[in-house]
Design a protein around this motif. Structure first.
Motif: not given
Length: 282
Positions: A145-147, A196-200, A205-206, A215-216
């Motif tokens: 899972i990313p992050v 997606m939530k918390f995109m900031g 992070s990415l 993509a996300l």
């Protein structure tokens, strides 16, 4: 000419216990496929159909879901992986509840999993054939899972969760010259994905991977477009879909083995209810 049968397994974390219930019913009733493709949990749990180990995924997840060595904030802080590489993808599948690698290798079922290339944001499709340590590392990549996971470096790629780029690879499977396609979803009929939530936080992070961020950001749109396509193909009789008969909710780190059993049981119930119609379709 014999029909070539394909099976598509969506991910969804511990909602994948639903998929386990469905495929266990398949195995108990000798429903077999020529080719399967799994994404994330669909790969991690669904690959037990290739080793023909009924009940295995439910068993080890119930046994270890409360074990901090399996998945925990402690593991994330210490290793950068919410799901622990050494224990969850090392000790468990090789020592504590091992794959039947002999059956896995001998089973002619082709099993493909999906990962996401963090530099391109595109899907990477890879066949696992032996159930060995290398295959398990590919499974880990598909489920990372990313992050909350470090990218998995393998065969020249840097990879994360396949659900980022191709959450439900039904079109990919239909392009593999299959004549019958069965899709197991882990969301009920009414579900549509929100942005997606918390995109900031995710972007910070990415930040080294702009294509992955892109993509996300687009994931919900691609996912919902895929659901519309699935609905259309289902209406036209071109695919057969099994999805939860009621909404399924669970935490990213699910610590209640009874809840895992409940999700699994819904999968079994739905599969049994579909069994005769599915046999006719196939």
């Amino acid at each position: 000419m014999k029909d070539k049968k394909g099976l598509v397994l969506e991910g969804g974390g511990f909602r994948g216990m639903y998929t386990c219930g469905v495929i266990d019913v398949f195995m108990e009733n000798d429903i077999e496929f020529d080719h399967a493709v799994g994404v994330s949990a669909g790969a991690a749990f669904g690959c037990n159909i290739k080793s023909k180990q009924i009940g295995r995924a439910l068993r080890y997840n119930k046994r270890f879901c409360q074990d901090p060595r399996y998945s925990s904030l402690k593991s994330f802080i210490k290793t950068g992986n919410l799901y622990n590489k050494e224990f969850a993808y090392g000790v468990v599948p090789t020592l504590l509840d091992p794959f039947d690698t002999k059956v896995f290798k001998e089973n002619p079922l082709r099993f493909t999993l999906v990962c996401t290339d963090i530099h391109t944001g595109k899907p990477v499709y890879h066949d696992i054939e032996n159930g060995d340590a290398l295959d398990i590392e590919w499974i880990r990549a598909s489920s990372a899972i990313p992050v909350v996971s470090k990218p998995v470096k393998i065969d020249g790629y840097e990879l994360l969760d396949g659900g980022v780029s191709d959450s439900i690879p039904v079109e990919w499977m239909m392009n593999q010259q299959v004549t019958k396609t069965v899709v197991i979803l882990t969301r009920d009929k009414s579900y549509r994905k929100e942005p997606m939530k918390f995109m900031g936080v995710i972007k910070r992070s990415l930040k080294e991977y702009p294509k992955l961020i892109e993509a996300l950001e687009m994931r919900h749109k691609r996912y919902n477009d895929t659901l519309e396509k699935i609905d259309q193909l289902e209406r036209e009789g071109k695919i057969y879909v099994i999805r939860p008969s009621k909404p399924i909710a669970c935490a990213m780190i699910e610590k209640d083995p009874n809840h895992l059993q409940e999700i699994y049981d819904i999968g079994r119930m739905d599969a049994l209810n579909h069994l005769e119609k599915l046999k006719k379709y196939l």
